[in-house]
Design an enzyme around this catalytic site. Structure first.
Site, short mmCIF file in Angstrom:
data_model
loop_
_atom_site.label_atom_id
_atom_site.label_comp_id
_atom_site.label_asym_id
_atom_site.label_seq_id
_atom_site.Cartn_x
_atom_site.Cartn_y
_atom_site.Cartn_z
N GLN A 53 37.17 44.79 45.61
CA GLN A 53 38.15 45.03 45.73
C GLN A 53 37.78 46.29 44.50
O GLN A 53 38.37 47.29 43.89
CB GLN A 53 39.06 44.86 44.19
CG GLN A 53 39.41 43.27 45.01
CD GLN A 53 40.71 42.67 44.22
OE1 GLN A 53 41.21 42.39 44.60
NE2 GLN A 53 39.39 41.06 44.24
N ASN A 54 36.51 46.58 43.79
CA ASN A 54 36.14 46.83 42.49
C ASN A 54 35.45 48.53 43.28
O ASN A 54 35.20 48.97 44.82
CB ASN A 54 34.50 46.44 42.83
CG ASN A 54 34.59 45.19 42.06
OD1 ASN A 54 35.71 45.00 40.92
ND2 ASN A 54 34.23 44.45 41.93
N ILE A 55 35.86 49.65 43.01
CA ILE A 55 35.44 51.12 43.39
C ILE A 55 34.36 51.92 42.21
O ILE A 55 33.68 52.61 42.63
CB ILE A 55 36.83 51.75 43.42
CG1 ILE A 55 36.84 52.01 41.28
CG2 ILE A 55 38.33 51.44 44.01
CD1 ILE A 55 37.80 52.95 41.04
N ASP A 56 33.18 50.98 42.11
CA ASP A 56 32.00 51.38 41.78
C ASP A 56 31.08 51.32 42.40
O ASP A 56 30.12 52.15 42.21
CB ASP A 56 31.27 50.95 40.47
CG ASP A 56 31.67 48.91 40.74
OD1 ASP A 56 32.61 48.34 39.99
OD2 ASP A 56 30.88 48.64 41.75
N HIS A 91 39.80 48.72 48.38
CA HIS A 91 40.34 49.49 47.26
C HIS A 91 39.80 50.97 46.64
O HIS A 91 39.51 52.09 45.76
CB HIS A 91 40.76 49.00 45.57
CG HIS A 91 41.47 48.09 45.65
ND1 HIS A 91 41.53 46.93 45.22
CD2 HIS A 91 42.56 47.56 46.94
CE1 HIS A 91 42.30 46.55 45.01
NE2 HIS A 91 42.95 46.75 46.11
N GLY A 121 34.76 36.76 40.37
CA GLY A 121 35.15 38.25 39.45
C GLY A 121 36.26 38.92 39.88
O GLY A 121 36.86 39.41 39.55
N THR A 122 37.30 37.69 40.84
CA THR A 122 38.81 38.55 40.69
C THR A 122 40.00 37.10 39.83
O THR A 122 39.91 36.56 40.82
CB THR A 122 39.66 38.74 41.95
OG1 THR A 122 40.38 38.97 42.04
CG2 THR A 122 38.67 37.63 42.55
N PRO A 150 34.67 31.84 35.58
CA PRO A 150 34.67 31.67 33.83
C PRO A 150 35.98 31.60 33.23
O PRO A 150 35.04 30.55 32.78
CB PRO A 150 34.25 32.82 33.17
CG PRO A 150 34.02 33.84 33.39
CD PRO A 150 34.10 34.05 35.09
N1 APR Z 1 31.70 36.80 35.83
C1 APR Z 1 32.60 36.11 37.12
N2 APR Z 1 34.31 36.71 37.00
C2 APR Z 1 34.40 37.15 35.12
C3 APR Z 1 33.82 38.19 34.17
C4 APR Z 1 31.87 37.36 35.35
N3 APR Z 1 30.91 37.98 33.75
N4 APR Z 1 33.63 38.32 33.12
C5 APR Z 1 35.70 38.16 33.70
N5 APR Z 1 35.84 37.83 34.95
C6 APR Z 1 36.82 36.99 35.95
C7 APR Z 1 38.14 37.39 34.49
O1 APR Z 1 37.78 35.80 34.37
C8 APR Z 1 39.11 37.45 36.11
O2 APR Z 1 39.23 35.89 36.59
O3 APR Z 1 37.11 38.19 36.61
C9 APR Z 1 38.27 38.35 36.30
C10 APR Z 1 39.30 39.43 36.45
O4 APR Z 1 40.04 39.61 36.83
P1 APR Z 1 40.96 41.31 37.12
O5 APR Z 1 40.84 42.22 35.78
O6 APR Z 1 42.61 41.18 37.27
O7 APR Z 1 40.15 42.01 37.85
P2 APR Z 1 40.28 42.18 39.65
O8 APR Z 1 41.10 40.38 40.06
O9 APR Z 1 38.88 42.30 40.36
O10 APR Z 1 41.98 43.71 40.07
C11 APR Z 1 41.70 42.99 41.16
O11 APR Z 1 44.21 45.02 39.91
O12 APR Z 1 44.41 46.88 38.85
C12 APR Z 1 44.48 46.31 39.78
O13 APR Z 1 42.69 48.31 41.80
C13 APR Z 1 43.39 46.88 40.86
O14 APR Z 1 41.02 46.06 42.08
C14 APR Z 1 41.84 45.85 40.98
C15 APR Z 1 42.84 44.99 41.22
#
Ligand code: APR
Length: 272
Positions: free
Chosen positions: A107-110, A125, A218-219, A245
């Site tokens: 889902q990452n754009i990096d 994404h 990490g989502t 975590p």
């Molecule tokens: N290692 C693993 N997981 C981690 C870490 C880490 N070091 N630090 C944080 N996390 C976890 C958090 O606990 C959380 O569950 O990563 C997750 C991040 O969740 P979001 O911030 O919601 O990110 P994401 O799930 O990628 O969001 C999905 O939402 O806003 C849109 O387009 C955007 O692609 C994004 C999508």
């Protein structure tokens, strides 16, 4: 045996038996590369209201009405990506390819999975490091992180001066946003309200429907349709391992940071 060690051992056993694995990653896998997540405390959507900063209409309205605020947001949002490097979790995902077929659906754009060397990366994404013509999403340019950093520096200078005008903001954004011989061009990213990009979305569905294990890492699983992918994998009989975590999910939840857990998991599954 500690709970985490037990979960890692069980997950490693499943991975060892898998022919095809999907790694489904979110912002958390890049947190240890210095890029904030969206929904953790201090995350992007806590600092920048998603309806303004997470949609094209919101961003364009900001450019017109409050160019300085948009310039400041872009500096804050793009600088960590421009300065990021792959971390041990991206490299662990790449290393998995030595032992089984791995499709990374991110889902990452990096662009960090690609930079780490993963060979099959589906960016559902899009990517900040790719500029496309809006008319047909063909690629206009690929950006290096250095080129992205140069744009961030120019936006930063703009913020130092008085009130940056809409025109000067557009000038600073010219390498990634503007009008050219094929019409409008912009970064190849999916914002809220956009349709999922193709053929990436179809590739992601195919991958999750043919894997034996899906590892989500990490989502928070809050954004659809991306968040349906692990359930889609489970529906066809795959095992779901979740690395995070704080957010429990999946058949096996390994509580911990990606940078710590993924190298451990790969070494456990396929000892050197
Ligand atoms: N290692 C693993 N997981 C981690 C870490 C880490 N070091 N630090 C944080 N996390 C976890 C958090 O606990 C959380 O569950 O990563 C997750 C991040 O969740 P979001 O911030 O919601 O990110 P994401 O799930 O990628 O969001 C999905 O939402 O806003 C849109 O387009 C955007 O692609 C994004 C999508």
């Amino acid at each position: 045996m500690q709970e985490t060690e037990q979960a890692v051992a069980e997950a490693a056993r499943l991975l060892r038996q898998a022919r095809s694995v999907v790694v489904f990653s979110g912002a958390g896998i890049s947190a240890e590369s210095g890029i904030p997540t969206f929904r953790d405390s201090g995350g992007w959507w806590e600092r920048f209201p998603v309806e303004q900063f997470g949609t094209w209409t919101g961003l364009l309205a900001l450019a017109r009405d409050r160019p300085r605020e948009l310039a400041e947001y872009l500096v804050t949002r793009l600088r960590p990506v421009a300065e990021a490097r792959p971390n041990p979790s991206h490299r662990a995902v790449r290393d998995m390819e030595r032992f089984c077929r791995v499709t990374v659906v991110t889902q990452n754009i990096d662009g960090l999975h690609t930079e780490a060397g993963s060979s099959r990366v589906v960016e559902i994404h899009g990517s900040l490091l790719r500029v496309v013509w809006v008319v047909d999403r063909t690629v206009k340019a690929h950006l290096s992180r250095q080129e992205l950093k140069a744009i961030v520096d120019k936006l930063g200078e703009l913020c130092q001066t008085g009130r940056p005008s809409f025109r000067r903001l557009l000038l600073a954004l010219q390498p990634i946003f503007g009008v050219g011989w094929r019409g409008l061009y912009r970064p190849d990213v999916v914002l809220f309200g956009d349709a999922m990009v193709e053929p990436e979305w179809t590739h992601a569905l195919h991958a999750v429907r043919s894997c034996q294990v899906i590892v989500s890492v990490g989502t928070s699983g809050q954004v659809f349709p991306a968040a349906m992918l692990p359930m889609e994998a489970k529906r066809q009989g795959a095992a779901w391992i979740h690395v995070d975590p704080q957010e429990p999910a999946g058949d096996i939840w390994i509580k911990g940071r990606a940078g710590e857990i993924l190298p451990l998991l790969v070494n456990k599954a396929w000892p050197a």
